[in-house]
Design a protein around this motif. Sequence first.
Motif, PDB file in Angstrom:
ATOM      1  N   LEU A  45       4.026  -8.383  14.651  1.00 45.49           N
ATOM      2  CA  LEU A  45       3.929  -9.825  14.381  1.00 45.49           C
ATOM      3  C   LEU A  45       2.472 -10.236  14.183  1.00 45.49           C
ATOM      4  N   ASN A  46       1.593  -9.729  15.027  1.00 49.31           N
ATOM      5  CA  ASN A  46       0.173 -10.044  14.864  1.00 49.31           C
ATOM      6  C   ASN A  46      -0.337  -9.561  13.508  1.00 49.31           C
ATOM      7  N   ALA A  47       0.107  -8.364  13.097  1.00 45.37           N
ATOM      8  CA  ALA A  47      -0.332  -7.826  11.798  1.00 45.37           C
ATOM      9  C   ALA A  47       0.150  -8.730  10.659  1.00 45.37           C
ATOM     10  N   LEU A  48       1.388  -9.203  10.754  1.00 45.82           N
ATOM     11  CA  LEU A  48       1.915 -10.075   9.695  1.00 45.82           C
ATOM     12  C   LEU A  48       1.227 -11.437   9.706  1.00 45.82           C
ATOM     13  N   LEU A  49       0.892 -11.907  10.905  1.00 39.52           N
ATOM     14  CA  LEU A  49       0.266 -13.223  11.022  1.00 39.52           C
ATOM     15  C   LEU A  49      -1.236 -13.162  10.774  1.00 39.52           C
ATOM     16  N   GLY A  50      -1.767 -11.942  10.651  1.00 37.16           N
ATOM     17  CA  GLY A  50      -3.205 -11.791  10.417  1.00 37.16           C
ATOM     18  C   GLY A  50      -4.027 -12.198  11.624  1.00 37.16           C
ATOM     19  N   ARG A  51      -3.443 -12.039  12.811  1.00 35.19           N
ATOM     20  CA  ARG A  51      -4.153 -12.419  14.034  1.00 35.19           C
ATOM     21  C   ARG A  51      -4.215 -11.217  14.953  1.00 35.19           C
ATOM     22  N   THR A  52      -5.247 -11.179  15.797  1.00 31.32           N
ATOM     23  CA  THR A  52      -5.355 -10.002  16.649  1.00 31.32           C
ATOM     24  C   THR A  52      -4.460 -10.081  17.881  1.00 31.32           C
ATOM     25  N   ASN A  53      -4.379 -11.254  18.493  1.00 30.93           N
ATOM     26  CA  ASN A  53      -3.566 -11.280  19.709  1.00 30.93           C
ATOM     27  C   ASN A  53      -2.893 -12.630  19.949  1.00 30.93           C
ATOM     28  N   VAL A 185      14.663  -1.759   3.829  1.00 26.34           N
ATOM     29  CA  VAL A 185      14.037  -0.884   4.825  1.00 26.34           C
ATOM     30  C   VAL A 185      12.620  -0.562   4.360  1.00 26.34           C
ATOM     31  N   GLN A 186      11.665  -0.663   5.269  1.00 26.20           N
ATOM     32  CA  GLN A 186      10.269  -0.456   4.891  1.00 26.20           C
ATOM     33  C   GLN A 186       9.513   0.229   6.031  1.00 26.20           C
ATOM     34  N   ALA A 187       8.748   1.275   5.702  1.00 29.21           N
ATOM     35  CA  ALA A 187       7.873   1.885   6.717  1.00 29.21           C
ATOM     36  C   ALA A 187       6.707   0.939   6.983  1.00 29.21           C
ATOM     37  N   PHE A 188       6.224   0.932   8.213  1.00 26.78           N
ATOM     38  CA  PHE A 188       5.208  -0.046   8.619  1.00 26.78           C
ATOM     39  C   PHE A 188       4.269   0.589   9.631  1.00 26.78           C
ATOM     40  N   SER A 189       3.066   0.045   9.730  1.00 22.41           N
ATOM     41  CA  SER A 189       2.181   0.405  10.841  1.00 22.41           C
ATOM     42  C   SER A 189       1.273  -0.767  11.140  1.00 22.41           C
ATOM     43  N   ALA A 190       1.307  -1.230  12.370  1.00 19.44           N
ATOM     44  CA  ALA A 190       0.396  -2.307  12.758  1.00 19.44           C
ATOM     45  C   ALA A 190      -1.029  -1.762  12.839  1.00 19.44           C
ATOM     46  N   SER A 191      -1.172  -0.487  13.165  1.00 22.97           N
ATOM     47  CA  SER A 191      -2.499   0.111  13.307  1.00 22.97           C
ATOM     48  C   SER A 191      -3.197   0.258  11.969  1.00 22.97           C
ATOM     49  N   SER A 192      -2.486   0.790  10.963  1.00 20.18           N
ATOM     50  CA  SER A 192      -3.136   1.022   9.666  1.00 20.18           C
ATOM     51  C   SER A 192      -2.861  -0.121   8.686  1.00 20.18           C
ATOM     52  N   ARG A 193      -1.989  -1.031   9.064  1.00 16.24           N
ATOM     53  CA  ARG A 193      -1.531  -2.135   8.215  1.00 16.24           C
ATOM     54  C   ARG A 193      -0.728  -1.653   7.005  1.00 16.24           C
ATOM     55  N   ALA A 194      -0.282  -0.403   7.038  1.00 13.33           N
ATOM     56  CA  ALA A 194       0.582   0.088   5.958  1.00 13.33           C
ATOM     57  C   ALA A 194       1.886  -0.692   5.986  1.00 13.33           C
ATOM     58  N   GLY A 195       2.314  -1.161   4.835  1.00 15.69           N
ATOM     59  CA  GLY A 195       3.596  -1.864   4.750  1.00 15.69           C
ATOM     60  C   GLY A 195       3.482  -3.369   4.934  1.00 15.69           C
ATOM     61  N   VAL A 196       2.292  -3.880   5.277  1.00 17.04           N
ATOM     62  CA  VAL A 196       2.150  -5.326   5.501  1.00 17.04           C
ATOM     63  C   VAL A 196       2.428  -6.103   4.210  1.00 17.04           C
ATOM     64  N   ALA A 198       4.080  -5.162   1.520  1.00 17.71           N
ATOM     65  CA  ALA A 198       5.480  -5.026   1.091  1.00 17.71           C
ATOM     66  C   ALA A 198       6.381  -5.903   1.951  1.00 17.71           C
ATOM     67  N   ALA A 199       6.089  -5.968   3.253  1.00 19.84           N
ATOM     68  CA  ALA A 199       6.893  -6.820   4.145  1.00 19.84           C
ATOM     69  C   ALA A 199       6.693  -8.287   3.768  1.00 19.84           C
ATOM     70  N   ASP A 200       5.449  -8.674   3.498  1.00 23.77           N
ATOM     71  CA  ASP A 200       5.155 -10.054   3.073  1.00 23.77           C
ATOM     72  C   ASP A 200       5.970 -10.421   1.838  1.00 23.77           C
ATOM     73  N   ALA A 201       5.994  -9.511   0.877  1.00 23.43           N
ATOM     74  CA  ALA A 201       6.689  -9.791  -0.378  1.00 23.43           C
ATOM     75  C   ALA A 201       8.187  -9.957  -0.136  1.00 23.43           C
ATOM     76  N   GLU A 202       8.732  -9.112   0.724  1.00 21.12           N
ATOM     77  CA  GLU A 202      10.165  -9.200   1.035  1.00 21.12           C
ATOM     78  C   GLU A 202      10.471 -10.536   1.724  1.00 21.12           C
ATOM     79  N   LEU A 203       9.661 -10.874   2.714  1.00 19.09           N
ATOM     80  CA  LEU A 203       9.898 -12.113   3.468  1.00 19.09           C
ATOM     81  C   LEU A 203       9.720 -13.332   2.582  1.00 19.09           C
ATOM     82  N   ASP A 204       8.781 -13.247   1.658  1.00 24.97           N
ATOM     83  CA  ASP A 204       8.547 -14.382   0.769  1.00 24.97           C
ATOM     84  C   ASP A 204       9.794 -14.725  -0.035  1.00 24.97           C
ATOM     85  N   GLY A 205      10.549 -13.678  -0.374  1.00 31.52           N
ATOM     86  CA  GLY A 205      11.782 -13.890  -1.144  1.00 31.52           C
ATOM     87  C   GLY A 205      12.847 -14.639  -0.365  1.00 31.52           C
TER      88      GLY A 205
END
Length: 210
Positions: A45-53, A185-196, A198-205
Amino acid sequence: MLNKKWTIVDAGFVRGVTAPDELPPPALAEVAFAGRSNVGKSSLLNALLGRTNLVRTGRAPGTTRQLNVFTAKAADGLELLLVDLPGYGYAAVPKAMKREWQDFLWDYVTTRSTLIGLVVVVDARHGLKSLDEDLLSGFLPSGRPVLILATKSDKLNVAERRAAAAGIRRRIDLRFGEQATAVAVQAFSASSRAGVEAADAELDGWLPRA
Ligand code: GDP
């Protein structure tokens, strides 16, 4: 090209909710985030919101029994609520308490009128667990979209990551038949921000726009 409208420009904590009558009045569109305890949901959630904590991470598993509501404003001014559901499946919680909070969760995802979609967070290394599938079986009849994010994918190599997402996809198709078309279905990583993105684009829809 990826749609950038989802980009969150402002986000904040609204309240923690422990009973249905404490939920905000059903006005803004809501996206809920569910997953097993300690799966990495707060970090995601923090990764999607662009916030650290903004969403507190690393809590002892099973300690969050409330539903946490956040407000988020997209770049185009659209306001929505993000709802962090209590992590489920923590074995050490007493049975009665577990039942009570699972009932609350179940009622929320099956009856909340303003809930436009559900994000289910799973561990890429472990895939879907039976409680994840139970939750999906309650939500999918609504016809609303689901995004499964397989997080901590930084712990896998490229081939394993691909296999993990494909395995989840197969399982969903097998278990849910026609309803599976509502699931991404999407692979994700909060650490590397991989998938952020793609997730944004899906949610935007999912967002209601005039
Ligand atoms: P929650 O209980 O589901 O909200 O999980 P947290 O977000 O608090 O994360 C649980 C643990 O997993 C913490 O130790 C995090 O640092 C770790 N974690 C979360 N996301 C990732 C990720 O994408 N990659 C890795 N390697 N660790 C992660």
